[in-house]
Structures are given as C-alpha cells and as structure tokens.
Design a protein around this motif. Structure first.
Motif, PDB file in Angstrom:
ATOM      1  N   GLU A   1      23.324  39.072 -17.467  1.00 41.01           N
ATOM      2  CA  GLU A   1      22.755  38.421 -18.639  1.00 41.01           C
ATOM      3  C   GLU A   1      21.409  37.880 -18.182  1.00 41.01           C
ATOM      4  N   TYR A   2      20.406  37.938 -19.052  1.00 39.20           N
ATOM      5  CA  TYR A   2      19.079  37.463 -18.691  1.00 39.20           C
ATOM      6  C   TYR A   2      18.487  36.651 -19.838  1.00 39.20           C
ATOM      7  N   ARG A   3      17.576  35.783 -19.472  1.00 40.47           N
ATOM      8  CA  ARG A   3      16.863  34.947 -20.446  1.00 40.47           C
ATOM      9  C   ARG A   3      15.408  34.889 -20.004  1.00 40.47           C
ATOM     10  N   LEU A   4      14.522  35.351 -20.867  1.00 46.22           N
ATOM     11  CA  LEU A   4      13.097  35.332 -20.557  1.00 46.22           C
ATOM     12  C   LEU A   4      12.537  33.923 -20.697  1.00 46.22           C
ATOM     13  N   ALA A   5      11.483  33.634 -19.954  1.00 42.52           N
ATOM     14  CA  ALA A   5      10.821  32.325 -20.023  1.00 42.52           C
ATOM     15  C   ALA A   5      10.457  32.017 -21.477  1.00 42.52           C
ATOM     16  N   GLY A   6      10.701  30.786 -21.890  1.00 38.57           N
ATOM     17  CA  GLY A   6      10.376  30.353 -23.239  1.00 38.57           C
ATOM     18  C   GLY A   6      11.440  30.660 -24.268  1.00 38.57           C
ATOM     19  N   SER A   7      12.504  31.344 -23.871  1.00 35.19           N
ATOM     20  CA  SER A   7      13.581  31.694 -24.791  1.00 35.19           C
ATOM     21  C   SER A   7      14.828  30.878 -24.458  1.00 35.19           C
ATOM     22  N   THR A   8      15.654  30.658 -25.466  1.00 34.82           N
ATOM     23  CA  THR A   8      16.946  30.010 -25.236  1.00 34.82           C
ATOM     24  C   THR A   8      18.079  31.029 -25.304  1.00 34.82           C
ATOM     25  N   GLU A   9      17.745  32.270 -25.680  1.00 32.02           N
ATOM     26  CA  GLU A   9      18.750  33.303 -25.912  1.00 32.02           C
ATOM     27  C   GLU A   9      19.041  34.116 -24.646  1.00 32.02           C
ATOM     28  N   TRP A  10      20.314  34.185 -24.288  1.00 32.08           N
ATOM     29  CA  TRP A  10      20.775  35.055 -23.202  1.00 32.08           C
ATOM     30  C   TRP A  10      21.089  36.416 -23.805  1.00 32.08           C
ATOM     31  N   LYS A  11      20.626  37.488 -23.129  1.00 33.81           N
ATOM     32  CA  LYS A  11      20.901  38.857 -23.562  1.00 33.81           C
ATOM     33  C   LYS A  11      21.606  39.589 -22.431  1.00 33.81           C
ATOM     34  N   ARG A  12      22.359  40.605 -22.775  1.00 33.65           N
ATOM     35  CA  ARG A  12      23.121  41.372 -21.787  1.00 33.65           C
ATOM     36  C   ARG A  12      22.397  42.676 -21.481  1.00 33.65           C
ATOM     37  N   SER A  13      22.481  43.107 -20.227  1.00 36.24           N
ATOM     38  CA  SER A  13      21.935  44.396 -19.798  1.00 36.24           C
ATOM     39  C   SER A  13      22.969  45.092 -18.928  1.00 36.24           C
ATOM     40  N   GLY A  14      23.321  46.320 -19.310  1.00 39.29           N
ATOM     41  CA  GLY A  14      24.311  47.097 -18.577  1.00 39.29           C
ATOM     42  C   GLY A  14      23.728  48.434 -18.129  1.00 39.29           C
ATOM     43  N   PRO A  15      24.535  49.274 -17.522  1.00 41.43           N
ATOM     44  CA  PRO A  15      24.067  50.557 -16.996  1.00 41.43           C
ATOM     45  C   PRO A  15      23.278  51.363 -18.026  1.00 41.43           C
ATOM     46  N   GLY A  16      22.109  51.839 -17.592  1.00 37.76           N
ATOM     47  CA  GLY A  16      21.240  52.627 -18.458  1.00 37.76           C
ATOM     48  C   GLY A  16      20.332  51.800 -19.349  1.00 37.76           C
ATOM     49  N   GLU A  17      20.493  50.483 -19.333  1.00 36.46           N
ATOM     50  CA  GLU A  17      19.657  49.612 -20.168  1.00 36.46           C
ATOM     51  C   GLU A  17      18.547  48.983 -19.333  1.00 36.46           C
ATOM     52  N   ARG A  18      17.475  48.590 -20.019  1.00 35.83           N
ATOM     53  CA  ARG A  18      16.309  47.982 -19.370  1.00 35.83           C
ATOM     54  C   ARG A  18      15.876  46.757 -20.147  1.00 35.83           C
ATOM     55  N   PHE A  19      15.201  45.862 -19.440  1.00 41.74           N
ATOM     56  CA  PHE A  19      14.508  44.779 -20.127  1.00 41.74           C
ATOM     57  C   PHE A  19      13.166  44.543 -19.440  1.00 41.74           C
ATOM     58  N   SER A  20      12.200  44.082 -20.220  1.00 45.13           N
ATOM     59  CA  SER A  20      10.834  43.891 -19.738  1.00 45.13           C
ATOM     60  C   SER A  20      10.525  42.423 -19.570  1.00 45.13           C
ATOM     61  N   VAL A  21       9.776  42.116 -18.513  1.00 49.66           N
ATOM     62  CA  VAL A  21       9.354  40.752 -18.207  1.00 49.66           C
ATOM     63  C   VAL A  21       7.832  40.767 -18.081  1.00 49.66           C
ATOM     64  N   PRO A  22       7.132  39.894 -18.808  1.00 45.82           N
ATOM     65  CA  PRO A  22       5.668  39.875 -18.716  1.00 45.82           C
ATOM     66  C   PRO A  22       5.181  39.430 -17.331  1.00 45.82           C
ATOM     67  N   ALA A  23       3.941  39.773 -17.033  1.00 50.07           N
ATOM     68  CA  ALA A  23       3.297  39.319 -15.801  1.00 50.07           C
ATOM     69  C   ALA A  23       3.162  37.805 -15.819  1.00 50.07           C
TER      70      ALA A  23
END
Length: 105
Positions: A64-86
């Motif tokens: 589970e991940y939460r990007l800076a500035g967000s309160t929402e946790w999201k799930r990432s499993g096999p074959g999925e991706r998520f992006s994080v800004p510089a």
C-alpha cells in the motif's frame, strides 16, 4: 503485464541497503543509459524521498502506498505501477515481501 526479465543491462554488484535492511536493491543501467533499480521491501512501514521522478512497478507481492500530500492509501500488486514526482516522497506499507523495479526519470 509484469516484467520478468531485463536484458542488456549493467548491474552494480554492491547492494543498496536502506532502513536497516528492510529495503535492498541493485542499481541497473540499460544500454541506452536509462537507470533502474530492482529490489525488495520486507514487511515494514517506510517513507522514501525522491530526487528524480520514479515509477514503481510491482513484480511480486504487494504494498500500500500514499503519495506526499495525500491522505489516501492505495494498493499496488503484481503487474501494477504507481508514479512518484521528483523531489517528493511516498509512504509504503508492506505486509508481504514487495518485489519491485524502480524506473527513474
């Protein structure tokens, strides 16, 4: 689709070890100069800071991940991706080993 093999790379043989061994990775350089890392995060809740933009690709396990500035946790499993800004950060919660490829830039 989950990446199962990366061809034509140079691998740094010394591991990058973070958070007292809870995250271990190896740096890769592709033939075109693109940088990546391949690693695993063991069960923990951690905060990573980014310099370059990153795309985190789950190869096995999950998180589970939460990007800076967000309160929402999201799930990432096999074959999925998520992006994080510089120049940002993300929190990650792992209950089973999370195997990943980090694509930089």
């Amino acid at each position: 689709m989950t990446t199962t093999q990366i061809s034509g790379v140079t691998v740094a043989t010394q591991a990058n070890v973070y958070f007292d061994g809870k995250c271990v990775s190896h740096s890769l350089t592709l033939a075109d100069g693109t940088k990546q890392s391949v690693g695993v995060v063991l069960p923990a809740e951690l905060t990573f800071k980014t310099g370059a933009a990153e795309i985190m690709e789950c190869v096995a396990g999950g998180c589970e991940y939460r990007l800076a500035g967000s309160t929402e946790w999201k799930r990432s499993g096999p074959g999925e991706r998520f992006s994080v800004p510089a120049n940002s950060s993300f929190d990650i919660r792992v209950s089973e080993a999370y195997h990943y490829i980090c694509h930089f830039g």
